[in-house]
Design a protein around this motif. Structure first.
Motif, short mmCIF file in Angstrom:
data_model
loop_
_atom_site.label_atom_id
_atom_site.label_comp_id
_atom_site.label_asym_id
_atom_site.label_seq_id
_atom_site.Cartn_x
_atom_site.Cartn_y
_atom_site.Cartn_z
N ARG A 1 0.83 -1.21 0.00
CA ARG A 1 0.00 0.00 0.00
C ARG A 1 0.86 1.26 0.00
N GLN B 1 -5.67 -4.97 -4.09
CA GLN B 1 -6.04 -3.74 -3.37
C GLN B 1 -5.46 -2.51 -4.06
N GLN B 2 -4.32 -2.69 -4.74
CA GLN B 2 -3.70 -1.56 -5.43
C GLN B 2 -4.55 -1.05 -6.58
#
Length: 593
Positions: A181, A305-306
Motif C-alpha cells: 500500500r 487492493q492496489q
C-alpha cells in the motif's frame, strides 16, 4: 478492493468473456498437477520400498504420468488461447481508451489536473490493466482451490501444525500488504515528477526541439534538467525498493522458522514410526505447498487492493466532466444543410482555467452570411481565443455564440464542425505524404484535379512539381529517408490548401500568412478573394493585407473590441488601426510594389 476488481471484471466480461473462462481452466489444471505431485509419490515410494510391488508401482507411475500429461496439455492450450484472447481484449480497450482521449474536451489538454489524472489512469492500465486484474483474479481462484486441497492433506497429519503455519503466514502477509500500500501511494505521488522527466527526455528525441537545443547551445542545460528530474523520480524508486527489501528480510526469517518446525516435527514422527517414508514425503510437500499457496493468495489479495487505489483515478478520468450539446427539438443537423451562415457573438466573456484576468470581455459582433471580416490586434489581445470558442474547443464563461440564431452548443459537434474550414495559428503537419496532409481523412477519395486546384490557389504547385513523387512525397524523415522538410512558408501553404480542400461554408483563418513574404501574401489574398466568393469568412492577423479584401474590420485590444468598420472608415477615424496601417504600409509597399 472489491469495487475496483468488480469494475475491471465487468469491463473484461463485456469485452472478452473467453479470456476469463480460459484462465480459470488453466488454473484448475495447475491445481490438479500440484495435487497429483503431492499424493502420487507417497504411494509410489511406499509400494516400491516397503511393499515392493513392482507391477503396482509401474501402474501408479503410468497413471501419474498420464495425469500430468493431460493436465499440462490442457494448461498449455488454455494459456495459448488465453494469450490470444487477452490481446484481442486489450486491443479493444486501447482503442476505446484512445477514443475517449481524442473525443474529450480540448481545454482538458491544457489542464494540469486532467493531465495528471490521465497519467494515473494510464498507470492503472499499464501496470495492471484489465488483462492483469483478471489474470490476478483467476490466479486467486486457483490459489484458493490449492489452499483448500493441501489443507485437507495437512489436517490428516496435525491440525495444530496447520493453524500455526497459517498464523505465521498472516503476520508475514500483513507486513507485505502494508508495504504494498505504501508503494502504491508512492506510485501515485511520483506521477507528476515522472511526467516532467518524460517531457524533458523528449526534448532530446523530438525533432521540433532539436534546432533550438543546438542553436542556443542547450545540450548541457537539457542534460542538467534531465539529471535533476531523473533523481527526483529515482528518489521514489529508492523508497519503494527499500520497502520491498524489508518485506524480503521478514519473509526470509518467517520461512526459516517454518522450515525448522516442519522438518523437526516430521523427522520426529518418522523416528517414532508413526509415518512412512512416503507419508513423510507427501506431508512435507503438502505443508510447503500450503505455505506457498497461502502466501501467494494473500499477496494477490494485496495486489488486488492496489488497483482499487488506481481505479479511483481511472474512473475519475473516464468520467471527467464534459459539456454535452443540449438536446432541443427546435434545432438539429437539418440547419447545417443550409448554404448561408451567420455568426453572432453575444456578450461573450472568457477566462482560461487557472487565470484571474478575462482574455475576452463582453465581446459582441455579427458576421452576416457571405461577409468577410478581419480581426486584428496585438499579441495576447484574444484573437486566437475567439477561434477556439467559435470552433468549440473552449466554452464561454458568459454569453453565447450563435450560428444562424442558434446557440452553437445545441448542434451535434460532428455536424457543426463540418461547415468550418480552419487554419489554426499553430497548425501541425503530419509525418505522411503531402497528399495526406492536404486531404487528411479524405486522401483516398480526393481527385487529383482538386488537389492541384487547391495547391495552385495557395502558390504550392511549383514546389509540388519540383518533387519526384509530387503529392506522394513524404514529409519529415520519421518513417522514410526520402522525406522532406518544408520551409515555414511552404508548410503554411499546405495548411491553407487543407482548408480549401475541405470546402467548408465558413472559413476561419488564424494568422494564415504569418510565414509568407509580403509578395506571396498579396498574390494569395487575390486568389483567396475569388475562391471564397459567397462564403462567410473570418481572417485573424497582425498584418493588414487581409483587411483589403474584407468587408469589415474589428480591432481588438486587451480582450475588447475598440474599433469596427471598413478599411476606409477606420483610416479616416485615425485610431489604432490607422496608426498600425501607417507603420506597416511603409515597408509593405516597398516589398510588394
Amino acid at each position: 478492493m472489491l469495487k475496483g476488481v468488480k469494475k475491471f471484471f465487468q469491463y473484461c466480461w463485456k469485452l472478452q468473456k473467453s479470456y476469463i473462462l480460459l484462465l480459470l481452466v488453466g488454473e484448475i489444471c495447475q491445481v490438479i498437477i500440484v495435487i497429483c505431485g503431492i499424493i502420487f509419490p507417497k504411494y509410489i515410494i511406499n509400494m516400491l520400498f516397503e511393499e515392493q510391488q513392482i507391477p503396482k508401482t509401474i501402474l501408479f507411475i503410468i497413471l501419474f504420468l498420464i495425469s500430468l500429461l493431460l493436465c499440462n496439455f490442457g494448461q498449455a492450450l488454455s494459456r495459448y488461447f488465453a494469450e490470444k484472447s487477452r490481446d484481442q481484449m486489450y486491443c479493444k480497450f486501447s482503442i476505446s481508451y484512445a477514443g475517449h482521449i481524442l473525443d474529450g474536451d480540448y481545454q482538458n489538454m491544457e489542464n494540469p489536473e486532467y493531465m495528471d489524472l490521465k497519467e494515473k489512469a494510464l498507470k492503472c492500465m499499464n501496470s495492471y490493466g484489465f488483462a492483469g486484474i483478471i489474470f490476478l483474479s483467476a490466479s486467486l481462484v486457483g490459489k484458493v482451490l490449492l489452499v483448500l486441497s493441501t489443507a485437507i492433506v495437512v489436517i490428516t497429519l496435525d491440525i495444530w501444525i496447520l493453524l500455526l503455519f497459517f498464523c505465521l503466514i498472516l503476520i508475514n502477509i500483513r507486513i507485505n500488504n502494508y508495504i504494498e500500500r505504501k508503494n502504491a501511494k508512492l506510485g501515485l505521488e511520483e506521477v507528476l515528477e515522472k511526467r516532467k522527466e518524460e517531457y524533458i527526455y523528449q526534448l532530446g528525441n523530438e525533432v521540433q526541439f532539436g534546432k533550438e537545443i543546438r542553436v542556443y547551445g542547450l545540450c548541457n542545460w537539457a542534460l542538467k534538467q534531465y539529471r535533476e528530474q531523473f533523481q527526483a523520480v529515482h528518489s521514489f524508486t529508492k523508497r519503494k525498493n527499500s520497502n520491498t527489501c524489508i518485506t524480503g528480510i521478514v519473509g526470509s526469517f518467517v520461512l526459516f522458522f517454518q522450515q525448522c518446525i516442519i522438518y523437526g516435527y516430521l523427522v520426529y514422527q518418522v523416528f517414532q514410526e508413526r509415518l512412512s517414508i512416503g507419508a513423510f514425503t507427501m506431508y512435507l510437500s503438502a505443508v510447503f505447498t500450503f505455505y506457498m499457496a497461502v502466501t501467494e493468495m494473500f499477496k494477490i489479495i494485496g495486489k488486488l487492493q492496489q488497483p482499487a487505489i488506481y481505479f479511483k483515478s481511472f474512473e475519475e478520468f473516464i468520467n471527467y466532466p464534459k459539456r454535452e450539446a443540449p438536446k432541443t427539438k427546435e434545432c438539429g443537423s437539418a440547419l447545417l444543410t443550409r448554404m448561408e451562415y451567420s455568426i453572432r457573438f453575444e456578450h461573450v466573456w472568457f477566462c482560461y482555467p487557472g487565470q484571474e484576468k478575462y482574455t475576452l470581455e463582453d465581446i459582441s459582433f455579427e458576421v452576416k452570411p457571405g461577409e468577410h471580416i478581419a480581426i486584428i490586434g496585438d499579441n495576447g489581445a484574444g484573437k486566437s481565443t475567439m477561434v477556439k470558442l467559435l470552433t468549440r474547443l473552449y466554452i464561454p464563461d458568459k454569453g453565447k455564440i450563435l450560428l444562424n440564431g442558434r446557440d452553437i452548443w445545441s448542434f451535434s459537434l460532428e455536424e457543426y464542425r463540418k461547415i468550418f474550414a480552419v487554419v489554426l495559428q499553430d497548425f501541425q503537419l503530419f509525418a505522411m505524404t503531402i497528399r495526406e496532409n492536404i486531404a487528411l481523412a479524405e486522401s483516398g477519395a480526393i481527385e487529383e484535379s482538386k488537389l492541384k486546384q487547391a495547391a495552385e490557389a495557395v502558390g504550392l504547385m511549383d514546389k509540388i512539381n519540383s518533387l519526384n513523387k509530387g503529392f506522394d512525397t513524404p514529409l519529415f524523415k520519421v518513417f522514410d529517408e526520402g522525406g522532406i522538410e518544408l520551409s515555414g512558408g511552404e508548410a503554411q501553404k499546405v495548411a491553407l490548401a487543407r482548408a480549401l480542400i475541405k470546402n467548408g461554408k465558413i472559413m476561419v483563418l488564424d494568422e494564415p500568412t504569418a510565414a509568407l513574404d509580403p509578395r506571396a501574401e498579396y498574390r494569395m489574398y487575390q486568389d483567396f478573394s475569388k475562391l471564397m466568393d459567397g462564403k462567410t469568412s473570418i481572417f485573424i492577423s497582425h498584418r493588414l493585407a487581409s483587411c483589403q479584401i474584407c468587408d469589415r474590420i474589428l480591432v481588438l485590444q486587451h480582450g475588447k473590441i475598440v474599433e469596427s468598420g471598413t478599411h476606409k472608415q477606420l483610416l479616416a477615424a485615425g485610431g489604432y488601426y490607422a496608426k498600425l496601417f501607417q507603420i506597416q504600409s511603409s515597408w509593405y509597399q516597398g516589398e510588394v510594389g
